[in-house]
Design a protein around this motif. Structure first.
Motif, PDB file in Angstrom:
ATOM      1  N   UNK A  21      -1.961   5.914  -1.290  1.00  0.00           N
ATOM      2  CA  UNK A  21      -1.325   4.609  -1.071  1.00  0.00           C
ATOM      3  C   UNK A  21       0.141   4.807  -0.702  1.00  0.00           C
ATOM      4  N   UNK A  22       0.819   5.660  -1.461  1.00  0.00           N
ATOM      5  CA  UNK A  22       2.232   5.924  -1.147  1.00  0.00           C
ATOM      6  C   UNK A  22       2.387   6.426   0.280  1.00  0.00           C
ATOM      7  N   UNK A  77      -3.130   6.907  -5.811  1.00  0.00           N
ATOM      8  CA  UNK A  77      -1.728   6.460  -5.716  1.00  0.00           C
ATOM      9  C   UNK A  77      -0.962   7.311  -4.702  1.00  0.00           C
ATOM     10  N   UNK A  97      -1.520  -3.934  -4.057  1.00  0.00           N
ATOM     11  CA  UNK A  97      -1.083  -3.210  -2.855  1.00  0.00           C
ATOM     12  C   UNK A  97      -1.290  -4.071  -1.619  1.00  0.00           C
ATOM     13  N   UNK A  98      -0.259  -4.836  -1.215  1.00  0.00           N
ATOM     14  CA  UNK A  98      -0.409  -5.713  -0.051  1.00  0.00           C
ATOM     15  C   UNK A  98      -0.095  -5.033   1.275  1.00  0.00           C
ATOM     16  N   UNK A  99       0.456  -3.805   1.241  1.00  0.00           N
ATOM     17  CA  UNK A  99       0.978  -3.209   2.481  1.00  0.00           C
ATOM     18  C   UNK A  99       0.198  -1.978   2.939  1.00  0.00           C
ATOM     19  N   UNK A 128       1.506   3.344   3.004  1.00  0.00           N
ATOM     20  CA  UNK A 128       2.144   2.026   3.007  1.00  0.00           C
ATOM     21  C   UNK A 128       2.760   1.776   4.387  1.00  0.00           C
ATOM     22  N   UNK A 129       2.522   0.581   4.900  1.00  0.00           N
ATOM     23  CA  UNK A 129       3.072   0.151   6.185  1.00  0.00           C
ATOM     24  C   UNK A 129       2.535   0.967   7.370  1.00  0.00           C
TER      25      UNK A 129
END
Lengths: 211, 211
Positions: free
Chosen positions: B87-88, B84, B144-146, B91-92
């Protein structure tokens, strides 16, 4: 009790701050911006000015209860990411953690998530990310045995409003006496403070509805 | 390609490091301890010595692919928490992220998780936390799409061993030609590097079995 509120200037944070203060608790608001914090919570409000993602478990151990009322509606992935950050920081700590969720991770009568219905609505792609991340937040909490957590879900309509009369529920979407699913921020704050003072849902998610 | 491996000194990380190096990629190992890193990966290994929870998205943007091969068997909540965190952080961002999972989040024939079977085994409470967190890791990835993520699950028996011959699968537990579910670290590393060089499972989880 010593209560910290993360995201204290939002709709939920504000209601919690006032409800907890009015009950005589020692309340600290974690905010990003001190000026805005004082404007919204009052000049005498006890504030910690900090990026929520920099908060540590050691800091939170100073409180009896910490409420994560952070809500980023524009970037709802932040809601999940902050929840996982706070869980990581408080594993095996004693502090009681409280997480505010929306109605998305509540259950419908058939046992599916409210989110599963919401995503079928026309135009849902505009706003459905927030309830979608809410479901994942609940999944993460349900797989967290080593944090003393409690979570509360709001109802479909979650609006700013005073504390009036409210009814508790467990995992299912509720209807108020008018047949609609709604709860005010004041009633949600009342239910959270009741639970803080008299724990009944440790390691569980529950919900609250306007009467 | 420029490939970073987080947790490069573990069983999976080592196999990935050697497979990627042998294919001519520019490989960097993220490790906690430099001495141990050099011992295990060789004196000439390119290392970044850092606490994995301090890794930032800006750092990872320097690589084409980052593989999270971190595995803490004693404290498996760390596996979820690092996933996590990464991922954070990404993102983007453009960097391609690769996450190694166990067999727990694979599916059985009836569509339930392998974890749901594992937890019924005698003595499971001793070790079932790791596959349990693995299921939550997959749930987080699927919401998680990004992030440009790919994930690979190992099989029930996941052991140190050379690259021989291997077969890919998607979401279900597999059987090797001897009727058992197993894969070596060498074969898993081969499958990961194949996928890095020729992407077929972007935003998906897949699996690999010994032939």
């Amino acid at each position: 009790m010593k209560i910290a509120i993360i995201g204290a200037t939002g709709m939920t944070g504000k209601a919690l701050f006032h409800e907890a203060t009015s009950r005589g608790h020692e309340v600290t608001g974690f905010v990003r911006n001190e000026t805005r914090g004082k404007e919204i919570l009052g000049d005498t409000a006890q504030l910690v000015v900090e990026d929520a993602f920099a908060i540590t478990g050691e800091q939170l151990d100073q409180y009896d209860v910490v409420i994560d009322a952070f809500a980023n509606h524009a970037e709802p992935s932040e809601n999940l990411d902050l929840l996982t950050h706070l869980i990581h920081q408080t594993r095996k700590h004693d502090v009681r953690m409280f997480f505010i969720l929306g109605a998305g991770p509540l259950l419908q009568e058939d046992g599916s998530y409210v989110y599963d219905f919401l995503k079928t609505l026309p135009g849902a792609e505009e706003w459905v990310d927030e309830p979608r991340y809410g479901v994942t937040e609940l999944q993460v909490l349900l797989s967290t045995p080593d944090v003393n957590w409690t979570s509360i879900s709001a109802q479909n309509e979650y609006v700013e409003g005073p504390k009036t009369e409210y009814v508790l529920g467990k995992d299912h979407l509720m209807e108020a006496s008018d047949g609609e699913s709604h709860v005010t921020s004041g009633n949600l704050a009342g239910a959270v403070l009741d639970e803080i003072e008299t724990p009944a849902f440790e390691m569980q998610r529950f919900t609250v509805s306007d009467k």
